[in-house]
Design a protein around this motif. Structure first.
Motif, PDB file in Angstrom:
ATOM      1  N   GLN A   1     -40.126  46.299  71.259  1.00 52.67           N
ATOM      2  CA  GLN A   1     -40.641  47.665  71.162  1.00 52.67           C
ATOM      3  C   GLN A   1     -40.633  48.348  72.527  1.00 52.67           C
ATOM      4  O   GLN A   1     -40.250  49.508  72.653  1.00 52.67           O
ATOM      5  CB  GLN A   1     -42.066  47.647  70.586  1.00 52.67           C
ATOM      6  N   LYS A   2     -41.034  47.587  73.558  1.00 52.78           N
ATOM      7  CA  LYS A   2     -41.035  48.150  74.911  1.00 52.78           C
ATOM      8  C   LYS A   2     -39.612  48.459  75.368  1.00 52.78           C
ATOM      9  O   LYS A   2     -39.364  49.499  75.987  1.00 52.78           O
ATOM     10  CB  LYS A   2     -41.713  47.189  75.898  1.00 52.78           C
TER      11      LYS A   2
ATOM     12  N   HIS B   1     -43.088  42.672  70.564  1.00 54.80           N
ATOM     13  CA  HIS B   1     -43.679  43.602  71.534  1.00 54.80           C
ATOM     14  C   HIS B   1     -42.666  43.946  72.623  1.00 54.80           C
ATOM     15  O   HIS B   1     -42.514  45.115  72.999  1.00 54.80           O
ATOM     16  CB  HIS B   1     -44.946  42.979  72.129  1.00 54.80           C
TER      17      HIS B   1
ATOM     18  N   ALA C   1     -38.141  52.007  76.411  1.00 53.20           N
ATOM     19  CA  ALA C   1     -37.530  52.209  77.729  1.00 53.20           C
ATOM     20  C   ALA C   1     -36.125  52.781  77.588  1.00 53.20           C
ATOM     21  O   ALA C   1     -35.744  53.714  78.312  1.00 53.20           O
ATOM     22  CB  ALA C   1     -37.493  50.889  78.498  1.00 53.20           C
TER      23      ALA C   1
END
Length: 127
Positions: A102-103, A99, A107
């Motif tokens: 992915q962030k 997760h 970004a």
């Protein structure tokens, strides 16, 4: 200490030799204990011989089956890796890191888009 190199067997012998039991038991008990000691020593010797024979037989069987030390290490590693991957802690950590990855990707993509847009804006100003 925790890293003591003396075996438990040796430590036990040291404790026993520090206490003189010879005055506390009769001659008859001493003889019985000597006989029991001899029996135990014989049993231990026999068990060591049986274990050595079984270990030799194990090696022979593995050789016949083509199982090498490297194969065993690979199998053990694969099993350990699989076992570790199935733990809830691993699954949670993997999920969290996935997760977070992915962030981070999103970004970085947004930063890249913003930079590209700024460069684009700067080009239009120059024209």
């Amino acid at each position: 200490g925790l890293l003591e190199t003396q075996s438990l067997h040796e430590a036990d012998e040291d404790v026993v030799t520090d206490v003189d039991f010879t005055n506390m038991i009769s001659e008859e008990e001493k003889e019985e204990l000597k006989i029991e000691l001899a029996k135990l020593e014989d049993e231990i010797s026999t068990l060591r011989q049986v274990l050595a024979a079984k270990e030799k037989h194990l090696v022979e069987i593995k050789q016949k089956l083509g199982i090498s030390l490297m194969n065993e290490l690979k199998q053990n590693f694969s099993k350990s890796w699989h076992d570790m991957q199935t733990t809830s802690a691993y699954k949670k950590t993997h999920e969290t890191l996935s997760h977070a990855g992915q962030k981070a990707t999103a970004a970085i993509s947004n930063v890249g888009t913003a930079i590209s847009k700024k460069f684009g804006d700067m080009r239009y100003k120059d024209l």
